[in-house]
Design a protein around this motif. Structure first.
Motif, PDB file in Angstrom:
ATOM      1  N   LEU A 174       0.633  -2.681  -5.774  1.00  0.00           N
ATOM      2  CA  LEU A 174      -0.583  -3.296  -4.995  1.00  0.00           C
ATOM      3  C   LEU A 174      -1.425  -4.348  -5.415  1.00  0.00           C
ATOM      4  O   LEU A 174      -1.725  -5.421  -4.439  1.00  0.00           O
ATOM      5  N   SER A 183       0.806  -1.093   0.242  1.00  0.00           N
ATOM      6  CA  SER A 183      -0.070   0.032   0.089  1.00  0.00           C
ATOM      7  C   SER A 183       0.887   1.378  -0.162  1.00  0.00           C
ATOM      8  O   SER A 183       0.707   2.263  -0.542  1.00  0.00           O
ATOM      9  N   CYS A 188       2.308   1.771  -3.325  1.00  0.00           N
ATOM     10  CA  CYS A 188       1.397   2.308  -4.327  1.00  0.00           C
ATOM     11  C   CYS A 188       1.042   3.657  -4.019  1.00  0.00           C
ATOM     12  O   CYS A 188       1.051   4.564  -5.026  1.00  0.00           O
TER      13      CYS A 188
END
Length: 84
Positions: free
Chosen positions: A76, A35, A38
């Motif tokens: 991700l 995450s 990303c």
């Protein structure tokens, strides 16, 4: 007004990336890593959007602007699907 929105979007993405990567550093939960990476890509996308629209509007950076976002979402997706 658009300049303020571009800047706030970039700052928000950077803040999310920093917070997620700091949480990963302390807990080692892999989903936080993916995450954070990303959001790093999305932050680069927002920074390039600001550069494209405000600093050099005569040059089209849409392809270069999309690549970091695509890489971030790809990381991700990899983390969600293949990382166990």
């Amino acid at each position: 007004m658009a300049t303020i929105v571009y800047g706030l979007c970039a700052l928000t993405s950077i803040a999310c990336a920093v917070l997620l990567l700091r949480a990963y550093a302390s807990t080692r939960v892999r989903l936080l890593l993916w995450s954070g990476l990303c959001f790093t890509g999305l932050a680069l996308n927002n920074i390039l959007l600001f550069v494209d629209m405000r600093l050099v509007p005569e040059i089209d950076l849409s392809v270069w602007r999309t690549l970091p976002a695509l890489a971030g979402v790809g990381l991700l997706l990899y983390g969600l699907v293949w990382d166990t």
